[in-house]
Design an enzyme around this catalytic site. Structure first.
Site, PDB file in Angstrom:
ATOM      1  CB  SER A 151      -0.999   0.071   1.252  1.00  0.00           C
ATOM      2  OG  SER A 151      -1.464   1.023   1.371  1.00  0.00           O
ATOM      3  CE1 TYR A 164      -3.823  -2.039   5.351  1.00  0.00           C
ATOM      4  CE2 TYR A 164      -3.258   0.338   4.899  1.00  0.00           C
ATOM      5  CZ  TYR A 164      -3.544  -0.970   4.370  1.00  0.00           C
ATOM      6  OH  TYR A 164      -3.743  -1.168   3.127  1.00  0.00           O
TER       7      TYR A 164
END
Length: 256
Positions: A151, A164
């Site tokens: 990501s 995250y």
């Protein structure tokens, strides 16, 4: 949306985690459309069955393999099932992931563990389960690919997304280091870092303020689609075996 087809993928055997939805589902459809045999790995068996039926109707080959990547025994059993049905695997896409943002002050250790075990340790389990397949395929002169979906959060900082983002930063670095181990064995390693993408990940957010922030970003910036990510994976894995796109950051045009 029309699925792009890469005929160079014909005859390959692929494993896609997180195939029940989003990027994993779109990637599985694209690989199958190109002629690859695709093993569909995810927790939701009903969604996998629906996807397999769609792929079969379109003339592709798919195998439903319900599995939770946080369960070592389940991953090992899944690997055995894939080999029995399809033989040696030469393409692995790690698309399974979970995003549970909350302030660090909330102390949500259950969420921390879930994200680490899915986004990082789960990837390691899958890599280890199919490592020997990839190495053997490459040794036989075939194209072998390991693709990890990370990501843009591995680089950018977003308040409340600390854990995250940390898991994705670890995945990005893991991919880079694995190039040093797998590259000399002719196994390609690719790390994909999507920016704002419309998937189910945001549906798991249980903090109203953070959820509203994400919704606001989606309204302000036309997001990528799962098919955009799948197309990049398809293009990357269909290059000649001597070419390795090591790192790819893909963002919506309006995302800085």
């Amino acid at each position: 949306m029309t699925v792009t087809s890469y005929p160079e993928l014909a005859g390959r055997t692929a494993v896609v985690t997180g195939a029940a939805s989003g990027m994993g589902e779109a990637t599985a459809r694209l690989l199958a459309a190109g002629g690859a045999r695709v093993a569909l790995l995810a927790r939701r068996a009903d969604r996998l069955t629906e996807l397999a039926e769609k792929i079969t109707r379109d003339g592709g080959q798919a195998l439903v393999v319900p599995v939770d990547v946080t369960d070592q025994a389940a991953v090992d059993a899944a690997a055995a099932q894939v080999r029995t049905a399809f033989g040696q695997v030469d393409l692995v896409v790690n698309a399974a992931g979970v995003m549970l943002p909350n302030p660090m002050a909330d102390g949500r250790s259950d969420e921390w563990s879930r994200m680490i075990d899915t986004n990082l340790t789960g990837v390691l389990r899958v890599i280890n389960a199919f490592r020997s397949d990839l190495v053997a395929a490459a040794a036989e002169g075939r194209t072998a690919d390991l693709v990890n979906v990370s990501s843009i959060g591995a680089h950018l900082t977003f308040p409340n997304f600390a854990v995250y983002s940390a898991t994705k930063a670890a995945l990005t670095h893991l991919s880079a280091v694995l190039r040093g181990e797998f590259g000399p064995l002719d196994v390609r390693v690719t790390n994909i870092e999507p920016g704002l993408t419309e998937t189910e990940l945001g549906d798991h957010i249980d903090n109203a303020e953070i959820s509203a922030m994400v919704d606001g970003m989606l309204a302000a910036i036309p997001p990528l689609t799962s098919e955009d990510i799948a197309d990049l994976i398809g293009w990357t894995t269909s290059r000649r075996r001597g070419v390795n796109l090591r790192q790819a950051i893909i963002l919506p045009t309006r995302q800085a």
